[in-house]
Motif scaffolding. Sequence first.
Motif, mmCIF file in Angstrom:
data_model
loop_
_atom_site.group_PDB
_atom_site.id
_atom_site.type_symbol
_atom_site.label_atom_id
_atom_site.label_comp_id
_atom_site.label_asym_id
_atom_site.label_seq_id
_atom_site.Cartn_x
_atom_site.Cartn_y
_atom_site.Cartn_z
ATOM 1 N N GLY A 194 1.026 -1.180 0.218
ATOM 2 C CA GLY A 194 0.315 -0.134 -0.133
ATOM 3 C C GLY A 194 0.637 1.206 0.006
ATOM 4 O O GLY A 194 0.315 1.918 -1.012
ATOM 5 N N ASN A 195 1.902 1.463 1.031
ATOM 6 C CA ASN A 195 2.638 2.415 0.686
ATOM 7 C C ASN A 195 3.559 2.905 -0.629
ATOM 8 O O ASN A 195 4.349 4.186 -0.730
ATOM 9 C CB ASN A 195 3.870 2.153 2.222
ATOM 10 N N THR A 196 3.017 2.103 -1.511
ATOM 11 C CA THR A 196 3.865 2.108 -2.408
ATOM 12 C C THR A 196 2.992 3.278 -3.976
ATOM 13 O O THR A 196 3.578 4.176 -4.630
ATOM 14 C CB THR A 196 4.224 1.049 -3.577
ATOM 15 N N LYS A 197 1.528 3.447 -2.832
ATOM 16 C CA LYS A 197 0.476 3.985 -3.348
ATOM 17 C C LYS A 197 0.630 5.617 -2.407
ATOM 18 O O LYS A 197 0.299 6.647 -3.315
ATOM 19 C CB LYS A 197 -0.203 3.491 -3.527
ATOM 20 N N GLY A 198 1.709 5.681 -1.852
ATOM 21 C CA GLY A 198 1.617 7.011 -1.186
ATOM 22 C C GLY A 198 0.188 6.974 0.537
ATOM 23 O O GLY A 198 0.696 7.742 0.843
ATOM 24 N N LEU A 258 -14.438 -3.191 0.887
ATOM 25 C CA LEU A 258 -13.443 -2.027 1.303
ATOM 26 C C LEU A 258 -11.883 -1.667 0.403
ATOM 27 O O LEU A 258 -11.312 -0.329 0.706
ATOM 28 C CB LEU A 258 -13.676 -2.870 2.797
ATOM 29 N N LYS A 259 -11.620 -2.579 -0.433
ATOM 30 C CA LYS A 259 -10.431 -2.177 -0.867
ATOM 31 C C LYS A 259 -10.869 -1.191 -1.964
ATOM 32 O O LYS A 259 -9.890 -0.130 -2.044
ATOM 33 C CB LYS A 259 -10.557 -3.780 -2.219
ATOM 34 N N THR A 260 -12.590 -0.758 -2.539
ATOM 35 C CA THR A 260 -12.855 -0.016 -3.510
ATOM 36 C C THR A 260 -12.435 1.564 -2.581
ATOM 37 O O THR A 260 -12.358 1.641 -2.227
ATOM 38 C CB THR A 260 -13.923 -0.159 -3.954
ATOM 39 N N LEU A 261 -12.620 1.498 -1.031
ATOM 40 C CA LEU A 261 -12.512 2.702 -0.573
ATOM 41 C C LEU A 261 -11.575 3.163 -0.223
ATOM 42 O O LEU A 261 -11.446 3.668 -0.348
ATOM 43 C CB LEU A 261 -13.510 1.702 0.536
ATOM 44 N N VAL A 262 -10.752 1.778 0.232
ATOM 45 C CA VAL A 262 -9.327 2.395 0.315
ATOM 46 C C VAL A 262 -8.427 2.973 -0.848
ATOM 47 O O VAL A 262 -7.602 4.077 -0.768
ATOM 48 C CB VAL A 262 -8.675 1.567 1.082
ATOM 49 N N ASP A 263 -8.454 2.044 -1.493
ATOM 50 C CA ASP A 263 -7.444 1.939 -2.933
ATOM 51 C C ASP A 263 -8.400 3.126 -4.293
ATOM 52 O O ASP A 263 -7.628 3.953 -4.790
ATOM 53 C CB ASP A 263 -7.509 0.625 -3.556
ATOM 54 N N VAL A 264 -9.207 3.204 -4.006
ATOM 55 C CA VAL A 264 -10.684 4.009 -5.070
ATOM 56 C C VAL A 264 -10.682 5.315 -4.609
ATOM 57 O O VAL A 264 -10.812 7.006 -4.591
ATOM 58 C CB VAL A 264 -11.259 3.853 -5.660
ATOM 59 N N GLN A 265 -11.461 5.398 -3.048
ATOM 60 C CA GLN A 265 -12.377 6.699 -2.691
ATOM 61 C C GLN A 265 -10.924 7.332 -1.534
ATOM 62 O O GLN A 265 -10.903 8.183 -1.797
ATOM 63 C CB GLN A 265 -12.951 6.054 -2.311
ATOM 64 N N LEU A 266 -10.514 6.320 -1.251
ATOM 65 C CA LEU A 266 -9.145 6.973 -0.225
ATOM 66 C C LEU A 266 -7.892 7.830 -0.550
ATOM 67 O O LEU A 266 -7.033 8.444 -0.036
ATOM 68 C CB LEU A 266 -9.255 6.864 1.315
ATOM 69 N N GLY A 267 -7.489 6.390 -0.899
ATOM 70 C CA GLY A 267 -6.109 7.144 -1.352
ATOM 71 C C GLY A 267 -5.585 7.787 -1.876
ATOM 72 O O GLY A 267 -4.583 8.480 -2.311
ATOM 73 N N PRO A 268 -6.666 7.889 -2.976
ATOM 74 C CA PRO A 268 -5.601 9.189 -4.056
ATOM 75 C C PRO A 268 -6.468 10.423 -3.305
ATOM 76 O O PRO A 268 -5.253 11.378 -3.732
ATOM 77 C CB PRO A 268 -6.679 8.674 -5.089
ATOM 78 N N ARG A 269 -6.496 10.066 -2.015
ATOM 79 C CA ARG A 269 -6.560 11.678 -1.256
ATOM 80 C C ARG A 269 -6.323 11.921 -0.398
ATOM 81 O O ARG A 269 -5.869 13.224 0.390
ATOM 82 C CB ARG A 269 -8.745 11.996 -1.382
ATOM 83 N N TYR A 270 -5.807 10.970 -0.020
ATOM 84 C CA TYR A 270 -5.027 10.961 1.898
ATOM 85 C C TYR A 270 -3.966 10.127 1.818
ATOM 86 O O TYR A 270 -3.665 9.055 1.421
ATOM 87 C CB TYR A 270 -6.490 10.146 2.906
#
Length: 190
Positions: free
Chosen positions: A6-10, A107-119
């Motif tokens: 996950g950290n490779t995605k920032g 939940l994967k969509t929540l983390v990878d698509v909705q939250l990951g790009p913003r936070y």
Amino acid sequence: MPRREGNTKGRCVTLHMVSSLDGFIAKKDNTVSWLDSPDSIYEAGVSISEEEAAAFVKTIDCYVLGSRTYEHALELGWPYGDTPAVVVTGRKLPPARNSVEFYSGDLKTLVDVQLGPRYRNIWLVGGAMLCQRFLELGLVDEIRLTIAPVLLGEGLRLFGGSLTEERWNLRNVVAYKNGFVELSYSASMA
């Protein structure tokens, strides 16, 4: 489930929880009053000023919590301020603030698509079933577990019986003057 990088995605998802010595995060009636009155004093421990705590909380970009934790947070006067918070629930609940949104999907969509790009710094703060599901799906990058100096004997466990063996790397241990100890672990990328 194999750990994703996950950290490779920032972004970093941190599971943060306070537990009793015997592994409970709440009493059987879901109360956490046992957190409020520690009697022990550990002289070698550190203390954190209100300014230091406030500065640290500002580094958190988003909170994720379940509906019961949300309701409990409202009873406490909403400790998350104006930081964005996502409540994972299928129930219809009233938003307490403009910074609160509700989510009921994958939940994967929540983390990878909705939250990951913003936070970058996402904190998962409860409840137990949601935390267990995040762990099962390999969505947790870091665990910060604070142990309170109390034995409860029974109650709600943070880690249920559905998890599989998984190694974590110890990053830090902090003992506080109030007798609480914080253990910080990062996920193994194996």
